[in-house]
Design an enzyme around this catalytic site. Sequence first.
Site, PDB file in Angstrom:
ATOM      1  N   ALA A  86       0.746  -1.178  -0.333  1.00  0.00           N
ATOM      2  CA  ALA A  86      -0.352   0.081   0.246  1.00  0.00           C
ATOM      3  C   ALA A  86       1.109   1.267   0.043  1.00  0.00           C
ATOM      4  O   ALA A  86       0.721   2.566  -0.677  1.00  0.00           O
ATOM      5  CB  ALA A  86      -1.263  -0.399   1.356  1.00  0.00           C
TER       6      ALA A  86
ATOM      7  N   ASN B 215       8.835 -13.982  -4.112  1.00  0.00           N
ATOM      8  CA  ASN B 215       7.518 -13.782  -4.117  1.00  0.00           C
ATOM      9  C   ASN B 215       6.437 -14.428  -4.457  1.00  0.00           C
ATOM     10  O   ASN B 215       4.971 -14.499  -3.632  1.00  0.00           O
ATOM     11  CB  ASN B 215       7.127 -12.954  -5.126  1.00  0.00           C
ATOM     12  CG  ASN B 215       7.612 -11.737  -5.661  1.00  0.00           C
ATOM     13  OD1 ASN B 215       7.224 -11.551  -3.947  1.00  0.00           O
ATOM     14  ND2 ASN B 215       7.674 -10.737  -6.628  1.00  0.00           N
TER      15      ASN B 215
ATOM     16  N   GLN C 265       0.172 -14.921   2.008  1.00  0.00           N
ATOM     17  CA  GLN C 265      -0.931 -13.759   2.026  1.00  0.00           C
ATOM     18  C   GLN C 265      -2.551 -14.902   1.680  1.00  0.00           C
ATOM     19  O   GLN C 265      -3.715 -14.656   2.157  1.00  0.00           O
ATOM     20  CB  GLN C 265      -1.073 -13.392   1.124  1.00  0.00           C
ATOM     21  CG  GLN C 265       0.478 -12.204   1.814  1.00  0.00           C
ATOM     22  CD  GLN C 265       0.718 -11.073   1.229  1.00  0.00           C
ATOM     23  OE1 GLN C 265       0.279 -10.812   0.046  1.00  0.00           O
ATOM     24  NE2 GLN C 265       1.405  -9.978   1.770  1.00  0.00           N
TER      25      GLN C 265
ATOM     26  N   VAL D 194      -1.350  -7.707  -8.429  1.00  0.00           N
ATOM     27  CA  VAL D 194      -0.969  -7.374  -8.696  1.00  0.00           C
ATOM     28  C   VAL D 194      -0.049  -7.614  -9.087  1.00  0.00           C
ATOM     29  O   VAL D 194       1.218  -7.756 -10.739  1.00  0.00           O
ATOM     30  CB  VAL D 194      -1.130  -5.567  -9.201  1.00  0.00           C
ATOM     31  CG1 VAL D 194      -0.442  -5.177  -9.831  1.00  0.00           C
ATOM     32  CG2 VAL D 194      -2.888  -5.604  -9.578  1.00  0.00           C
TER      33      VAL D 194
ATOM     34  N   ASP E 236      -1.962  -4.726 -20.081  1.00  0.00           N
ATOM     35  CA  ASP E 236      -1.970  -5.520 -21.176  1.00  0.00           C
ATOM     36  C   ASP E 236      -3.301  -4.627 -21.919  1.00  0.00           C
ATOM     37  O   ASP E 236      -2.675  -4.490 -23.794  1.00  0.00           O
ATOM     38  CB  ASP E 236      -1.499  -6.486 -21.273  1.00  0.00           C
ATOM     39  CG  ASP E 236      -0.436  -6.928 -19.965  1.00  0.00           C
ATOM     40  OD1 ASP E 236       0.361  -6.084 -19.929  1.00  0.00           O
ATOM     41  OD2 ASP E 236      -0.816  -7.385 -19.578  1.00  0.00           O
TER      42      ASP E 236
ATOM     43  N   HIS F  28       0.712 -12.878 -18.222  1.00  0.00           N
ATOM     44  CA  HIS F  28       1.300 -11.328 -18.090  1.00  0.00           C
ATOM     45  C   HIS F  28       2.727 -11.728 -17.891  1.00  0.00           C
ATOM     46  O   HIS F  28       3.476 -11.270 -17.009  1.00  0.00           O
ATOM     47  CB  HIS F  28       0.729 -10.662 -17.022  1.00  0.00           C
ATOM     48  CG  HIS F  28       1.337  -9.354 -16.594  1.00  0.00           C
ATOM     49  ND1 HIS F  28       0.812  -8.327 -17.763  1.00  0.00           N
ATOM     50  CD2 HIS F  28       2.241  -8.879 -15.673  1.00  0.00           C
ATOM     51  CE1 HIS F  28       1.707  -7.360 -17.642  1.00  0.00           C
ATOM     52  NE2 HIS F  28       2.460  -7.193 -16.307  1.00  0.00           N
TER      53      HIS F  28
HETATM   54  N1  LIG Z   1       0.069  -7.050 -13.086  1.00  0.00           N
HETATM   55  C1  LIG Z   1       0.143  -5.223 -13.462  1.00  0.00           C
HETATM   56  O1  LIG Z   1      -0.150  -5.248 -14.798  1.00  0.00           O
HETATM   57  C2  LIG Z   1       2.116  -5.044 -13.700  1.00  0.00           C
HETATM   58  C3  LIG Z   1       2.263  -3.411 -13.811  1.00  0.00           C
HETATM   59  C4  LIG Z   1       3.068  -3.268 -13.492  1.00  0.00           C
HETATM   60  C5  LIG Z   1       3.679  -3.791 -12.102  1.00  0.00           C
HETATM   61  N2  LIG Z   1       3.269  -4.875 -12.532  1.00  0.00           N
HETATM   62  C6  LIG Z   1       4.406  -4.931 -10.688  1.00  0.00           C
HETATM   63  O2  LIG Z   1       3.049  -5.087  -9.270  1.00  0.00           O
HETATM   64  C7  LIG Z   1       4.163  -4.571  -7.914  1.00  0.00           C
HETATM   65  C8  LIG Z   1       3.986  -3.595  -6.965  1.00  0.00           C
HETATM   66  O3  LIG Z   1       4.480  -2.727  -8.059  1.00  0.00           O
HETATM   67  P1  LIG Z   1       4.973  -1.213  -7.930  1.00  0.00           P
HETATM   68  O4  LIG Z   1       5.345  -0.291  -8.246  1.00  0.00           O
HETATM   69  O5  LIG Z   1       4.224  -0.117  -6.835  1.00  0.00           O
HETATM   70  O6  LIG Z   1       6.530  -1.543  -6.147  1.00  0.00           O
HETATM   71  P2  LIG Z   1       6.807  -0.838  -5.647  1.00  0.00           P
HETATM   72  O7  LIG Z   1       7.991  -1.349  -5.165  1.00  0.00           O
HETATM   73  O8  LIG Z   1       6.882   0.899  -6.090  1.00  0.00           O
HETATM   74  O9  LIG Z   1       5.663  -0.921  -4.340  1.00  0.00           O
HETATM   75  C9  LIG Z   1       6.337  -2.934  -3.522  1.00  0.00           C
HETATM   76  C10 LIG Z   1       5.427  -2.334  -2.194  1.00  0.00           C
HETATM   77  O10 LIG Z   1       5.604  -3.842  -2.150  1.00  0.00           O
HETATM   78  C11 LIG Z   1       5.567  -3.445  -0.151  1.00  0.00           C
HETATM   79  N3  LIG Z   1       6.116  -4.976   0.091  1.00  0.00           N
HETATM   80  C12 LIG Z   1       6.646  -5.522  -0.055  1.00  0.00           C
HETATM   81  N4  LIG Z   1       6.570  -7.388   0.487  1.00  0.00           N
HETATM   82  C13 LIG Z   1       5.518  -7.011   0.885  1.00  0.00           C
HETATM   83  C14 LIG Z   1       4.724  -8.022   1.570  1.00  0.00           C
HETATM   84  N5  LIG Z   1       4.897  -9.229   1.837  1.00  0.00           N
HETATM   85  N6  LIG Z   1       4.001  -7.489   2.107  1.00  0.00           N
HETATM   86  C15 LIG Z   1       3.146  -6.580   1.595  1.00  0.00           C
HETATM   87  N7  LIG Z   1       3.992  -5.783   1.370  1.00  0.00           N
HETATM   88  C16 LIG Z   1       4.767  -5.721   0.473  1.00  0.00           C
HETATM   89  C17 LIG Z   1       7.148  -3.131  -0.490  1.00  0.00           C
HETATM   90  O11 LIG Z   1       7.387  -2.816   0.570  1.00  0.00           O
HETATM   91  C18 LIG Z   1       6.286  -2.134  -0.881  1.00  0.00           C
HETATM   92  O12 LIG Z   1       5.683  -0.027  -0.460  1.00  0.00           O
HETATM   93  C19 LIG Z   1       5.133  -5.350  -9.042  1.00  0.00           C
HETATM   94  O13 LIG Z   1       5.675  -6.837  -8.156  1.00  0.00           O
HETATM   95  C20 LIG Z   1       5.252  -4.910 -10.358  1.00  0.00           C
HETATM   96  O14 LIG Z   1       6.010  -5.771 -10.875  1.00  0.00           O
HETATM   97  C21 LIG Z   1       2.353  -5.402 -12.197  1.00  0.00           C
END
Ligand SMILES: NC(=O)c1ccc[n+]([C@@H]2O[C@H](COP(=O)([O-])OP(=O)(O)OC[C@H]3O[C@@H](n4cnc5c(N)ncnc54)[C@H](O)[C@@H]3O)[C@@H](O)[C@H]2O)c1
Length: 415
Positions: A78, A171, A178, A195, A225, A253
């Site tokens: 968050a 992950n 979770q 996500v 996408d 994805h």
């Molecule tokens: N599916 C999609 O289309 C898509 C698109 C863009 C990004 N993503 C993915 O979304 C994710 C988040 O991206 P972001 O840019 O917000 O990254 P970010 O690094 O800014 O934020 C991720 C957050 O998750 C927190 N975190 C880490 N481990 C955790 C846990 N065990 N429990 C709860 N929180 C935890 C971190 O402290 C961090 O604040 C990444 O894995 C990224 O690859 C997916």
Amino acid sequence: MAFNMKQHVNTGVSRKVAGAGRFPAVAVRAVAAQAPPAAVAETKQAYGVFRLSYDTQNEDPSLTRSWKKTIKVAVTGASGNISNHLLFMLASGEVYGKDQPIALQLLGSERSKEALEGVAMELEDSLYPLLREVSIGTDPYEVFGDADWALMIGAKPRGPGMERADLLQQNGEIFQVQGRALNESASRNCKVIVVGNPCNTNALIAMENAPNIPRKNFHALTRLDENRAKCQLALKSGKFYTSISRVAIWGNHSTTQVPDYINARIGGIPATDVIRDMKWFREEFTPKVALRGGALIKKWGRSSAASTAVSVADAIRSLVTPTPPGDCFSTGVISDGNQYGVREGLIFSFPCRSKGDGDYEICDDFIVDEWLRNKIRATEDELQKEKECVSHLIGMMGGSCSLRGVEDTTVPGEN
Ligand SMILES: NC(=O)c1ccc[n+]([C@@H]2O[C@H](COP(=O)([O-])OP(=O)(O)OC[C@H]3O[C@@H](n4cnc5c(N)ncnc54)[C@H](O)[C@@H]3O)[C@@H](O)[C@H]2O)c1
């Protein structure tokens, strides 16, 4: 304004609840009337945790009379980049509706505790009437409590030299914990949108660890996408986005995803009749969609957090509003019983439609020609391999990981 904003009554305690894989809570929403729990683990001050109680005696009933019952939306990661955009969209009412009050239950990691408090403070300062409650914590069992929706964004980024197989492992463990927490704490009909990458297989892990929640309720985000594919079709045809429909993303994805131009329509007619350039469709369209995040990061140095947040909002809206007749939306869902011959037990992106009740069905009227079938096979094979890499996290016997030393198919610009 006739709001009675109570600084949330917090007993200042964290609770330890029986179960494995727990994080200590940093700030736990507590109901004042409840007796303190027997096992008091530690005392911590909570910041940015609040509850807004509507003052029904003194306010104008025309504002709230039509409001629905408050829904609980849990968001992980968050304090990350995507959430930084998404949370404010959720709180404003533009996602679930202007008559839908919400409670946000925010999960962070140990490292992001303070940042999470900052996020909650920004939400407080934004004075959104529909945002009735914010609670923050690092214990998924607490944060997912009674959640109607779980938006699972949090994931660890890939470290230097890490392969996709390592990311799956790292992950995957988070999503196993979770998933178990969802199983124990969330609403029995919780809708889950994953996500955090690799999102299809993370969603699979969460689903397999949450047998009390319907398998159908788990989604992996492929809407970004789809939106990117629509954008490319609009740019190439010179037609506005709103005229583009029936754009499906099939599969994973990752860069093996299949943006489907065969079934896409522009102004109600096949996209291939509007853009008469099969070479562009076959050679340029897919890479333009799949590599868009990498192109963006080269220009701007930032990942596509804002457009991802918009796509999460779109994904939710697609489930809570009816799909226009003949159209579809793309989402990664359990492949069990699909009509396209994709093997069962995978979280696979399909064209879907919804009545707007939070549920969906896979569209059964998409044409799959030989080209599309071959592409679907390739992305399906990749998802099967990903599944085998995480077999130990989903109670599956005998899987071995064959994704080491292979081409990296992570969508560029994402972890
Ligand atoms: N599916 C999609 O289309 C898509 C698109 C863009 C990004 N993503 C993915 O979304 C994710 C988040 O991206 P972001 O840019 O917000 O990254 P970010 O690094 O800014 O934020 C991720 C957050 O998750 C927190 N975190 C880490 N481990 C955790 C846990 N065990 N429990 C709860 N929180 C935890 C971190 O402290 C961090 O604040 C990444 O894995 C990224 O690859 C997916």
